[in-house]
Design a protein around this motif. Structure first.
Motif, short mmCIF file in Angstrom:
data_model
loop_
_atom_site.label_atom_id
_atom_site.label_comp_id
_atom_site.label_asym_id
_atom_site.label_seq_id
_atom_site.Cartn_x
_atom_site.Cartn_y
_atom_site.Cartn_z
N LEU A 166 -6.50 -1.59 -6.86
CA LEU A 166 -6.08 -0.69 -5.62
C LEU A 166 -5.99 0.68 -6.46
CD1 LEU A 166 -3.59 -2.89 -3.99
CD2 LEU A 166 -5.80 -2.40 -3.35
N HIS A 167 -6.18 1.74 -5.61
CA HIS A 167 -6.21 3.17 -6.17
C HIS A 167 -5.43 3.96 -5.26
CE1 HIS A 167 -9.31 2.48 -9.23
NE2 HIS A 167 -9.92 1.63 -8.30
N GLY A 168 -4.40 4.71 -5.90
CA GLY A 168 -3.64 5.66 -5.08
C GLY A 168 -2.26 4.79 -4.47
N GLY A 169 -1.71 5.41 -3.86
CA GLY A 169 -0.56 5.01 -3.12
C GLY A 169 0.39 4.31 -4.05
N PRO A 170 1.42 3.60 -3.45
CA PRO A 170 2.62 2.84 -4.08
C PRO A 170 1.94 1.69 -4.81
CG PRO A 170 2.66 2.22 -1.68
CD PRO A 170 1.43 3.47 -1.93
N LEU A 171 0.89 1.08 -4.80
CA LEU A 171 0.31 0.00 -5.64
C LEU A 171 -0.80 0.14 -6.63
CD1 LEU A 171 0.66 -2.59 -2.54
CD2 LEU A 171 2.35 -2.13 -4.35
N ASP A 172 -0.94 1.79 -6.54
CA ASP A 172 -1.98 2.27 -7.66
C ASP A 172 -2.10 1.12 -9.09
OD1 ASP A 172 -4.01 4.13 -8.63
OD2 ASP A 172 -2.62 4.79 -9.77
N GLY A 173 -3.20 0.81 -9.22
CA GLY A 173 -3.47 -0.04 -10.57
C GLY A 173 -3.20 -1.50 -10.35
N GLN A 174 -2.79 -2.02 -9.38
CA GLN A 174 -2.62 -3.37 -9.01
C GLN A 174 -3.95 -4.10 -8.53
OE1 GLN A 174 0.83 -4.69 -6.81
NE2 GLN A 174 2.29 -3.10 -8.00
N SER A 175 -3.97 -5.43 -8.64
CA SER A 175 -5.33 -6.18 -8.29
C SER A 175 -4.70 -7.06 -7.36
CB SER A 175 -5.90 -7.16 -9.45
OG SER A 175 -6.27 -6.09 -10.37
N VAL A 176 -5.57 -7.11 -6.27
CA VAL A 176 -5.16 -7.86 -4.93
C VAL A 176 -6.61 -8.80 -4.63
CG1 VAL A 176 -3.48 -6.60 -4.05
CG2 VAL A 176 -5.84 -6.30 -3.39
N GLU B 35 -13.50 -6.67 9.18
CA GLU B 35 -12.77 -5.49 9.20
C GLU B 35 -12.06 -5.37 7.95
OE1 GLU B 35 -10.34 -5.05 12.71
OE2 GLU B 35 -11.65 -6.13 13.70
N PRO B 36 -12.94 -4.64 7.14
CA PRO B 36 -12.06 -4.40 5.30
C PRO B 36 -10.79 -3.71 5.67
CG PRO B 36 -14.17 -3.45 5.71
CD PRO B 36 -14.08 -4.18 7.05
N GLY B 37 -10.09 -4.11 4.74
CA GLY B 37 -8.77 -3.40 4.69
C GLY B 37 -7.56 -4.37 4.33
N ILE B 38 -6.50 -4.00 3.79
CA ILE B 38 -5.48 -5.11 3.63
C ILE B 38 -4.13 -4.32 3.66
CG2 ILE B 38 -5.63 -4.82 0.94
CD1 ILE B 38 -5.17 -7.92 0.88
N GLY B 39 -3.26 -5.03 4.20
CA GLY B 39 -1.79 -4.46 4.24
C GLY B 39 -0.95 -5.13 3.34
N ILE B 40 -0.39 -4.33 2.42
CA ILE B 40 0.28 -5.13 1.51
C ILE B 40 1.90 -4.84 1.57
CG2 ILE B 40 0.48 -5.87 -0.96
CD1 ILE B 40 -2.67 -4.76 -1.17
N LEU B 41 2.75 -5.99 1.48
CA LEU B 41 4.03 -5.79 1.28
C LEU B 41 4.68 -5.30 -0.39
CD1 LEU B 41 6.89 -5.86 2.49
CD2 LEU B 41 6.97 -8.33 1.94
N GLY B 42 4.96 -4.30 -0.53
CA GLY B 42 5.60 -4.04 -1.86
C GLY B 42 6.28 -2.90 -1.91
N PRO B 43 6.93 -2.75 -3.15
CA PRO B 43 7.89 -1.57 -3.39
C PRO B 43 7.17 -0.47 -3.27
CG PRO B 43 7.43 -2.59 -5.48
CD PRO B 43 6.81 -3.42 -4.32
N GLY B 44 7.89 0.73 -2.87
CA GLY B 44 7.25 1.92 -2.79
C GLY B 44 6.59 2.28 -1.53
N CYS B 45 6.72 1.38 -0.48
CA CYS B 45 6.26 1.46 0.81
C CYS B 45 7.20 2.48 1.64
CB CYS B 45 5.85 0.29 1.67
SG CYS B 45 5.42 0.54 3.20
N ALA B 46 6.62 3.56 2.40
CA ALA B 46 7.58 4.34 2.79
C ALA B 46 8.38 3.85 3.91
CB ALA B 46 6.57 5.80 3.34
N TYR B 47 8.18 2.66 4.53
CA TYR B 47 8.76 2.05 5.43
C TYR B 47 9.35 0.67 5.06
CZ TYR B 47 5.95 5.18 8.02
OH TYR B 47 5.40 6.62 8.42
#
Length: 146
Positions: A90-100, A108-120
């Motif tokens: 992953l690039h950018g945002g709160p999970l930058d550098g993590q692998s998923v 429909e490519p795309g993934i919503g990930i629960l993690g620290p740093g999310c604005a909500y």
């Protein structure tokens, strides 16, 4: 007939098949109500996802964990094909550098990930592949809009 058998959980990530077995007594399974069996299989999927994380460092999403094939050995579904997941960085945002793990066949490519740093709180950080295939952060999504 043996007194025990295995619940077999299977997932494939980056071409490697992960099989996690959980022993269970036949009497307990045979006497269980359908709801208990369903909840037990869900628990098996969670344990399998945790084992995959320990072995690979890749954390599966709730949807991917729910897609793990979890069936009693010897049943017709025990040979069922499983999703062929691949890992992406992953690039950018709160999970930058993590692998998923992602499903490359998802229409429909795309993934919503629960993690620290999310604005909500309780929301997800949304990542999608760009035109070069690099998975970049798009935005955060509140829980209520998922």
């Amino acid at each position: 007939m043996t007194d025990t058998f295995d619940i077999c959980c299977t997932s494939v990530i980056n071409g490697t098949k992960y099989v996690f077995r959980i022993p269970l007594t036949r009497a307990l399974w045979d006497d269980a109500k359908e709801q208990w069996r369903t909840e037990f299989l869900d628990t098996c999927r969670l344990r399998c996802a945790a084992q995959i994380y320990r072995e690979t460092g890749v954390e599966l999403t709730e949807q991917q964990t729910a897609g793990i094939v979890a069936v009693p050995d010897g049943t017709e579904r025990s040979a069922e094909l499983v999703a062929q997941l691949v890992t992406v960085q992953l690039h950018g945002g709160p999970l930058d550098g993590q692998s998923v793990a992602v499903d490359p066949e998802d229409p429909e490519p795309g993934i919503g990930i629960l993690g620290p740093g999310c604005a909500y709180p309780g929301g997800r950080s949304w990542y999608e592949p760009d035109t070069e295939g690099r998975w970049t952060w798009q935005h955060d999504i509140p829980w209520g809009q998922m």
